[in-house]
Design a protein around this motif. Structure first.
Motif, PDB file in Angstrom:
ATOM      1  N   ARG A 278       1.155  -1.042   0.160  1.00  0.00           N
ATOM      2  CA  ARG A 278      -0.120  -0.164  -0.006  1.00  0.00           C
ATOM      3  C   ARG A 278       0.846   1.223  -0.063  1.00  0.00           C
ATOM      4  NH1 ARG A 278      -5.563   1.187   0.499  1.00  0.00           N
ATOM      5  NH2 ARG A 278      -5.671  -1.285   1.396  1.00  0.00           N
ATOM      6  N   ARG A 279       1.625   0.707   0.876  1.00  0.00           N
ATOM      7  CA  ARG A 279       2.721   2.525   0.951  1.00  0.00           C
ATOM      8  C   ARG A 279       3.732   2.947  -0.521  1.00  0.00           C
ATOM      9  NH1 ARG A 279       5.434   3.903   6.812  1.00  0.00           N
ATOM     10  NH2 ARG A 279       3.726   2.808   8.140  1.00  0.00           N
ATOM     11  N   VAL A 280       3.208   2.111  -1.560  1.00  0.00           N
ATOM     12  CA  VAL A 280       5.107   2.467  -2.358  1.00  0.00           C
ATOM     13  C   VAL A 280       3.578   2.859  -3.211  1.00  0.00           C
ATOM     14  CG1 VAL A 280       5.883   1.137  -4.562  1.00  0.00           C
ATOM     15  CG2 VAL A 280       6.527   1.204  -1.804  1.00  0.00           C
ATOM     16  N   ALA A 281       2.316   1.509  -3.741  1.00  0.00           N
ATOM     17  CA  ALA A 281       1.190   2.022  -4.630  1.00  0.00           C
ATOM     18  C   ALA A 281       0.827   3.996  -4.469  1.00  0.00           C
ATOM     19  CB  ALA A 281       0.314   0.935  -4.024  1.00  0.00           C
ATOM     20  N   ARG A 282       0.831   3.873  -2.852  1.00  0.00           N
ATOM     21  CA  ARG A 282       0.122   5.845  -3.183  1.00  0.00           C
ATOM     22  C   ARG A 282       0.643   6.399  -3.622  1.00  0.00           C
ATOM     23  NH1 ARG A 282      -4.174   8.569  -2.122  1.00  0.00           N
ATOM     24  NH2 ARG A 282      -4.222  10.550  -1.493  1.00  0.00           N
ATOM     25  N   THR A 283       2.913   6.603  -3.462  1.00  0.00           N
ATOM     26  CA  THR A 283       3.668   7.008  -4.452  1.00  0.00           C
ATOM     27  C   THR A 283       3.404   6.916  -5.792  1.00  0.00           C
ATOM     28  OG1 THR A 283       5.178   6.202  -1.998  1.00  0.00           O
ATOM     29  CG2 THR A 283       5.968   7.382  -4.119  1.00  0.00           C
ATOM     30  N   MET A 284       3.688   5.597  -5.851  1.00  0.00           N
ATOM     31  CA  MET A 284       3.366   6.082  -7.426  1.00  0.00           C
ATOM     32  C   MET A 284       1.724   6.360  -7.921  1.00  0.00           C
ATOM     33  SD  MET A 284       6.516   4.302  -8.551  1.00  0.00           S
ATOM     34  CE  MET A 284       5.645   3.486 -10.103  1.00  0.00           C
ATOM     35  N   ALA A 285       0.569   5.839  -7.842  1.00  0.00           N
ATOM     36  CA  ALA A 285      -0.524   5.966  -7.738  1.00  0.00           C
ATOM     37  C   ALA A 285      -0.764   7.882  -7.341  1.00  0.00           C
ATOM     38  CB  ALA A 285      -1.590   5.842  -7.336  1.00  0.00           C
ATOM     39  N   PHE A 286       0.062   8.329  -6.786  1.00  0.00           N
ATOM     40  CA  PHE A 286      -0.627  10.063  -6.694  1.00  0.00           C
ATOM     41  C   PHE A 286       0.750  10.722  -6.644  1.00  0.00           C
ATOM     42  CE2 PHE A 286      -3.795   7.498  -4.925  1.00  0.00           C
ATOM     43  CZ  PHE A 286      -5.145   7.507  -6.182  1.00  0.00           C
ATOM     44  N   GLY A 287       1.843  10.363  -5.982  1.00  0.00           N
ATOM     45  CA  GLY A 287       2.843  11.276  -5.390  1.00  0.00           C
ATOM     46  C   GLY A 287       3.823  11.568  -6.651  1.00  0.00           C
ATOM     47  N   ILE A 288       4.083  10.212  -7.953  1.00  0.00           N
ATOM     48  CA  ILE A 288       4.846  11.478  -8.833  1.00  0.00           C
ATOM     49  C   ILE A 288       4.109  12.496  -9.853  1.00  0.00           C
ATOM     50  CG2 ILE A 288       6.381  10.919 -10.794  1.00  0.00           C
ATOM     51  CD1 ILE A 288       6.579   8.071  -9.192  1.00  0.00           C
ATOM     52  N   THR A 289       3.244  12.188 -10.229  1.00  0.00           N
ATOM     53  CA  THR A 289       2.747  12.756 -10.744  1.00  0.00           C
ATOM     54  C   THR A 289       1.121  12.601 -10.823  1.00  0.00           C
ATOM     55  OG1 THR A 289       2.016  13.399 -13.447  1.00  0.00           O
ATOM     56  CG2 THR A 289       2.559  11.460 -13.690  1.00  0.00           C
ATOM     57  N   GLY A 290      -0.326  14.293 -11.036  1.00  0.00           N
ATOM     58  CA  GLY A 290      -1.412  13.861 -11.526  1.00  0.00           C
ATOM     59  C   GLY A 290      -1.574  13.208 -13.016  1.00  0.00           C
ATOM     60  N   MET A 291      -2.328  11.834 -13.457  1.00  0.00           N
ATOM     61  CA  MET A 291      -2.415  11.879 -14.449  1.00  0.00           C
ATOM     62  C   MET A 291      -4.458  11.682 -14.827  1.00  0.00           C
ATOM     63  SD  MET A 291      -1.169   8.117 -14.057  1.00  0.00           S
ATOM     64  CE  MET A 291      -0.212   8.355 -12.345  1.00  0.00           C
TER      65      MET A 291
END
Length: 368
Positions: A278-291
């Motif tokens: 879950r923690r890495v999922a949050r970073t990848m899905a929302f932390g790097i860029t809006g899309m």
């Protein structure tokens, strides 16, 4: 000692699943195409498929990550060397997962191979030519290639969408009613069909979708299906590319053969993803860029293509670097890149290899 090596390798696989399994479906979660658990289930199934396929198509990676060529055959078969590599790689990836950073298991394994090799064999027996050509070059090239390809591909898809008359819209729900409004990047507001103007919240709270038809098909429905397929392709490619790297340690230790080792590693990777992603999922899905949906699809298409091509060629590219590189490229194009998170992720990448090398060197010194 063989049992200890096998347990340590399973810990590597568990850590790999926790940190990597969600990377193919992060765009599905980030765009709202699927919820967390549905996306994770799809990632688990497709990664399992890639892990099973690795039994047939990824012998080159098994050979490379056993340490042969990088160190002498006597060292690559040394139980102390193998145990030090497995323990160091597992601890490095688990630490990054706990902090929510998407890092490369490939980098962790490479750093561990170098650190343990320096202690067990000494610097003179470490092949710098093999290290540079077979390991470092693909790892440096892949994120740059994915960034450029994803940015270029999305710009091309966007131009084609506009030429076909498909518009991007945002669905806004107010008081139980639903109205359509055209999203204008950078304005901070949209105007509804009723004439009411409202502020736009964080992008992950809104559903950005496409209105129109392409060749008789609803544009959004068709894109969702293609997006799902590319996410599955990333999961499959990741299983195909990562499983042999971990299995190589079991083969070198003569603990299991390729089919049995692949099955056990695949199961541990699946468990790691289901329990700790879950923690890495949050970073990848929302932390790097809006899309939006098109951007997520473009990033996944590039990631799947690069990782799939690399596996049968025996190139140890990192799915993490390729997937994040593609998202970096999307962020540059759409202007929604999250600079702080990207800087943190890059820092984690830079430190992965030396941390793994130091841990492996320490473990090897103790085991000797």
């Amino acid at each position: 000692m063989i049992l200890l090596i096998a347990l340590a390798v399973l810990l590597v696989a568990l850590a790999n699943g926790a940190n990597d399994n969600f990377k193919g479906v992060a765009t599905l979660y980030g765009t709202g195409t699927l919820g967390y658990w549905r996306a994770l289930t799809w990632a688990t199934l497709t990664t399992l498929g890639g892990s099973l396929a690795a039994m047939l198509f990824a012998a080159g990676l098994v050979q490379r990550f056993s340490g042969k060529g990088l160190v002498t055959e006597a060292v690559s078969a040394d139980p102390a060397f193998l145990l030090a590599v497995a323990v160091a790689a597992a601890l490095t990836v688990l630490l990054a997962t706990r902090l929510g950073f998407p890092v490369s298991t490939t980098h962790a394994l490479l750093g561990a191979l170098v650190g343990a090799g320096l202690v067990i064999a000494g610097p003179r027996q470490l092949s710098c030519a093999t290290l540079g050509q077979s390991f470092v070059a693909p790892l440096l090239f892949s994120p740059v290639a994915s960034l450029l390809l994803a940015a270029t591909m999305y710009v091309g898809f966007r131009s084609a969408r506009r030429a076909l008359g498909v518009s991007e819209e945002t669905c806004v729900c107010i008081g139980g009613t639903e109205e359509l409004a055209t999203y204008v990047p950078g304005t901070g507001a949209v105007r509804l069909s009723s004439g009411i103007t409202i502020a736009v919240d964080q992008l992950e709270r809104c559903e950005r979708r496409y209105a129109g038809r392409v060749f008789g098909f609803d544009a959004q429905s068709a894109l969702d299906r293609l997006h799902l397929l590319t996410a599955g392709a990333v999961g499959f490619a990741r299983g195909l590319n990562d499983t042999p790297k971990i299995v190589a340690l079991l083969i070198a230790a003569r603990a299991l053969d390729v089919p049995a080792g692949s099955a056990v590693v695949a199961a541990a990777m699946a468990a790691g993803g289901l329990l700790f992603a879950r923690r890495v999922a949050r970073t990848m899905a929302f932390g790097i860029t809006g899309m939006n949906h098109g951007q997520g699809f473009s990033a996944n298409l590039v990631t799947a293509a690069l990782v799939t091509v690399a596996s049968p060629l025996g190139l140890p590219v990192s799915t993490t670097h390729v997937a994040c590189g593609a998202l970096f490229g999307i962020g540059l194009v759409n202007g929604e890149a999250r600079g702080k998170t990207i800087a943190e992720v890059l820092t984690a990448w830079v430190t992965t290899l030396p941390i793994a090398a130091l841990l492996a060197a320490g473990a090897a010194s103790v085991l000797r």
